[in-house]
Design an enzyme around this catalytic site. Structure first.
Site, short mmCIF file in Angstrom:
data_model
loop_
_atom_site.label_atom_id
_atom_site.label_comp_id
_atom_site.label_asym_id
_atom_site.label_seq_id
_atom_site.Cartn_x
_atom_site.Cartn_y
_atom_site.Cartn_z
N GLU A 523 3.85 0.05 1.73
CA GLU A 523 4.65 -0.08 0.50
C GLU A 523 6.15 0.05 0.69
O GLU A 523 6.89 0.17 -0.29
CB GLU A 523 4.17 0.91 -0.56
CG GLU A 523 2.72 0.70 -0.96
CD GLU A 523 2.23 1.58 -2.10
OE1 GLU A 523 1.16 1.28 -2.63
OE2 GLU A 523 2.94 2.55 -2.43
N GLU A 619 -5.14 -2.53 -2.29
CA GLU A 619 -5.09 -1.22 -2.96
C GLU A 619 -5.18 -1.41 -4.46
O GLU A 619 -4.47 -2.26 -5.02
CB GLU A 619 -3.78 -0.48 -2.67
CG GLU A 619 -3.84 0.60 -1.63
CD GLU A 619 -2.66 1.56 -1.74
OE1 GLU A 619 -2.34 2.00 -2.86
OE2 GLU A 619 -2.06 1.86 -0.69
#
Length: 937
Positions: A523, A619
């Site tokens: 991320e 995710e």
């Protein structure tokens, strides 16, 4: 034959041509045996003192190997209490205790009774003083005579994290990276008699703070709600050890992986990497032995490799070695094999085939000292590629839009990857490799039809055992490098440490067939582009550091060592498109490219229509609370059992977490705050809501294979590190949440999957994750009202599906014509060769609004007949009801097992389930122990 037998050293090795009698004697000694050729057996083991007389007797029976005299690589195991005594002392000497290697300061302090259970109550904060102190580990061991070898190396497989190391009072080196193996030359410092190794650890909190003053990199701290520490990104340490939104802060120090001293004259094989490629009717196997010795010395010897293949055949290659070691004391030798495909069986992911593994032995025999070093690996043969191709080129594409695909092709087949995300199995890294825990979690993943786990970038590179089990179970690994949710410094010291970390861990893990892809970070691309940490004013500087780290430093190392696997710079990212845009895409969440992470708690998570299209969902998740049984292992204080208690607030690290749970629950379920069992029901309802949300989102992604070429669904997260609200499907301790039982259904290889549209029309998809088509299929749609187990009407349709496909069926259900507060729909499938597939449901109205749901009468009967299965003993259980039952949840006080299904929607009078336990229990006792709950307005 030379047999090195030393009672004061840690290992004995013997090289012999074995007879069956000799093998039997070796086994009686408790030795480990490794056959490395047709006439050579290596016997190793910790065979000391009480066994010495027996050993000398038995070894006289062994015949001399025709090669002549050979020598052993002698190892002092610094983990063995028989060899070394470890003590620990804090900076001012006020705390002294015995230590463990492998180990860590928190686990050692718990063993000594100086601190209590770190996961109990508020102990994560109460024991934080440990991380602010400095600790010294001192190990003492005795050598009667220092081996007269050219090399004496101290090897530390894992040092957490910043330390200074001395041997017998002389400095030998320092460490700054938890993920690096350190090797120090200690030959000048060893002596006969008592020797001492001292490892002095600095406080990780203080070092991180100090580095941040020099190289500040955003963010400064984790959110205050985490009760954590600051500047984790300054250290090459498990990032989650400073706290995360699902876990506590325990910034540990210690020798968390094995430590030992190696004595040898010439060289050892530190690691072996392998590269397989399929060319026509053959497999090409490229083997690279990574040799290690003293710096800048010449090494002579013979390197051989042998592999046992199908049909009891052994293939061997070898060559003479004459090589100069580099400044770092290492160099590489390559061997090549050509193997007929007829003697190789393909390795497949779980659910798609078997996982054959082949024994590969790589042996180095030194020319001068006749030392032998043998590395044994189990390898698999499979092809795997990440396919990123123009979607406009897809046959018949008129719905997938522009962009690039992103999917895994294994052995020539496009595989939809079903799975989850793996966080460390324990917040203390020295405990995370516990084999029982690893087995339990990985077997649970396999049972839920998972073919891939993503090892998340804020944890650790997992143990060798973890990857070996993934090889055996067919669980592919998406491996993040260990950078997560932060910007990272790019100073010379940091980058140099990272170079060693990446090189060592790629070399260590590369041979595993389970490794599918490398990702540079978790991320960090979206964090920089999205200004998560107020970095927009310094965007150019942070982008330059980002490229220095993940592109200029990590990328060439990975692609040089493992050219056969894809390296993506971040997860999520747009893959090739991010690279085209200079590695920081304008929209890293673009659904037309790469992988995505998606969380949105402001919409109805039970509604499939809210979810975005994506090529690969790596995710997504929703929180729930752990069961009362699991929670009771952290607190038995009844006043804590309240969402608003100080304890519950302390354990919820997600900002707004309970509010999000409340919002989703109250949209669908009715729970009065005045209910005397409010907290117990709150836990139960949170697990219902989590399971239903993840079911909706996962099936949406599986359905979207049909029209958007979505090819992966890895939900967040598989496991937990403590007893607290989190996104996990398995609680700390191994108990399955309702989500994990639901995952067994929504990941089923064949599934009939409805999608209710906003118009109250229902689309129906047939999902088929098999290599054979679904033929002769019949879909039955039963309409029920809430007060009866007899359908009010039923409709049947023919349905078929291609292999490895999601097919939208030409069936149109119009719920807007029905009294939707009184009914629900059940979908079932029968088809040729499909032995069992779960039922599925559409509930047109929230459960809190339905009309006719009644309190059921439930009877549970455990049969006296049991069955032996690989997992233990299976008990057959019949459940009899008199009306529709929602989310029937079964629990038992019998430890060590679980039900095969749970959280049931019951629409039949009698339902059969199974309970599997490793230990035998009387059926009558099991029956008495079963408690249950269900949803009722």
């Amino acid at each position: 034959m030379v047999v090195a037998i030393r009672a004061d050293l840690a290992q004995v090795c013997v090289y012999v041509r074995p007879t069956q009698v000799e093998r039997k004697y070796a086994l009686r000694l408790g030795a480990n045996q490794s056959v490395i050729s047709t006439d050579l057996l290596v016997i190793t083991g910790n065979l000391f003192t009480s066994n010495m007389a027996v050993m000398k007797t038995y070894f006289t029976l062994f015949t001399l190997w025709t090669f002549g005299n050979v020598a052993c690589i002698t190892v002092i195991d610094l983990s063995s209490k028989a060899n070394v005594t470890w003590s620990i002392e804090n900076k001012n000497g006020s705390v002294k205790l015995f230590g463990s290697v492998p180990g860590g300061i928190y686990s050692d302090l718990m063993k000594a009774g100086i601190i209590g259970d770190i996961l109990s109550g508020f102990n994560d904060v109460a024991s934080r003083w440990v991380a602010y102190d400095s600790w010294t580990y001192t190990g003492q061991f005795t050598i009667k005579e220092v081996p007269a070898t050219y090399v004496a190396h101290l090897v530390l497989e894992g040092v957490d994290t910043v330390s200074f190391i001395e041997v017998n009072g002389s400095p030998v080196g320092s460490t700054n990276n938890m993920f690096v193996r350190y090797v120090f030359d200690i030959k000048p410092h060893l002596k006969a008699g008592v020797n001492e190794i001292k490892v002095s650890f600095a406080s990780p909190i203080e070092v991180a703070r100090s580095r941040s003053k020099k190289y500040f990199t955003a963010p400064a701290c984790v959110p205050e709600l985490y009760h954590g520490e600051c500047h984790a990104n300054q250290l090459r340490k498990m990032q989650a050890s400073f706290a995360w939104d699902w876990g506590p802060a325990f910034p540990s120090v210690g020798l968390w992986r094995p430590a030992y001293i190696e004595f040898y004259d010439t060289a050892i094989i530190r690691s072996v990497t392998i590269h397989t490629s399929k060319v026509n009717a053959h497999w090409l196997l490229r083997i690279i032995a990574h040799l290690e010795s003293a710096k800048r010395r010449q090494v002579y010897g013979y390197l051989t490799a042998s592999i046992n293949v199908d049909g009891n055949q052994t293939i061997k290659v070898g060559e003479y070695v004459e090589i100069d070691m580099r400044e770092d004391g290492a160099n590489e030798i390559e061997l090549n094999m050509t193997i007929s495909k007829n003697v190789i069986s393909l390795w497949w992911p779980n659910g798609f085939g078997k996982q054959p593994l082949y024994d590969l032995h790589v042996i180095f025999v030194s020319n001068k000292s006749k030392e032998i070093y043998d590395v044994h690996q189990k390898i698999g043969f499979r092809t795997l590629e990440v396919v990123e191709e123009d979607t406009s080129l897809l046959p018949g594409n008129n719905t997938a839009g522009p962009g690039l695909t992103f999917y895994f092709k294994v052995n020539g087949y496009p595989i939809f990857m079903k799975g989850s995300n793996w966080i460390p199995a324990n917040i203390l890294p020295e405990l995370g490799g516990d084999k029982k825990t690893v087995d339990s979690l990985l077997l649970s993943a396999r049972e839920a039809h998972m073919a891939m786990l993503r090892v998340w970038g804020g944890g650790v590179y997992e143990s060798d055992y973890f990857y070996q089990r993934c090889d055996q179970l067919g669980i592919l690994i998406w491996q993040d490098f260990l950078f997560a949710c932060s910007m990272y410094p790019a100073d010379t010291e940091f980058l140099n440490s990272v170079k060693v970390e990446i090189e060592q861990n790629v070399i260590r893990l590369q041979h595993h067939p389970s490794i599918a892809i490398w990702a540079g970070n978790n991320e960090n691309e979206v964090a920089l582009r999205g200004n998560w940490y107020a970095t927009s004013s310094e965007f150019i500087t942070y982008k330059e550091d980002y490229i220095k780290l993940y592109v200029n430093t990590i990328k060439p190392i990975v692609e040089g060592l493992d050219p056969g696997r894809r390296y993506v710079v971040s997860s999520p990212s747009n893959g090739k498109e991010s690279e085209q845009e200079g590695y920081i895409a304008q929209n890293p969440y673009d659904p037309s490219y790469g992988d995505t992470h998606y969380y949105n708690y402001f919409l109805d998570n039970w509604n499939q229509n809210i979810y975005p299209k994506t090529r690969f969902a790596s995710e997504y998740g929703f929180q729930s609370l752990p069961s009362l049984l699991t929670m009771s292992t952290a607190t038995k204080n009844e006043s804590d059992y309240n969402v608003h208690s100080q304890y519950s607030v302390h354990r919820q690290h997600c900002p707004g977490g309970y509010g999000y749970i409340d919002y989703q629950m109250t949209r669908h379920l009715q729970l009065s705050t005045n209910d005397p069992k409010h907290f117990e029901k709150y836990i139960y309802y949170s697990q219902i809501s989590q399971a239903m949300s993840m079911k909706a989102e996962t099936e949406f992604y599986r359905q979207s294979q049909a029209d958007w070429y979505t090819m992966g669904a890895l939900y967040w997260q598989l496991n937990d590190v403590w007893q607290a609200p989190s996104w996990s499907s398995i609680e700390y301790g191994g108990k399955w949440k309702m989500l994990h039982y639901f995952a067994k259904s929504f990941f089923a290889p064949v599934l009939i999957s409805p999608r209710r549209l906003l118009t109250n029309d229902v689309e129906i998809y047939l999902l088929n994750d098999r290599f054979v088509p679904v033929t002769g299929g019949i879909v039955t749609i039963d309409y029920f009202n809430w007060s009866s187990l007899t359908p009010i009407k039923s409709i049947m349709f023919a349905a078929n599906a291609d292999p490895l496909s999601s097919k939208k069926l030409s069936i149109n259900i119009q719920l807007w014509k029905e009294k939707i507060d009184e009914i629900f729909l059940r979908f079932s499938l029968t088809a040729d060769g499909v032995t069992r597939t779960p039922c599925n449901y559409v509930f047109p109205k929230p459960f809190k609004s339905v009309v006719g749901l009644k309190k059921p009468s439930i009877q549970i009967k455990v049969s006296n007949t049991t069955e032996s299965v690989p997992e233990g003993i299976r008990y057959n259980i019949d459940i009899t009801v008199d009306t529709v039952v929602l989310f029937l949840w079964l629990e038992t006080t019998v430890p060590g097992g679980h039900f095969d299904v749970n959280g049931l929607i019951i629409t039949n009078n009698i339902v059969s389930v199974h309970y599997v336990n490793q230990k035998q229990v009387l059926p009558h006792d099991l029956e008495k122990s079963i408690a249950y709950k269900y949803y009722l307005n």
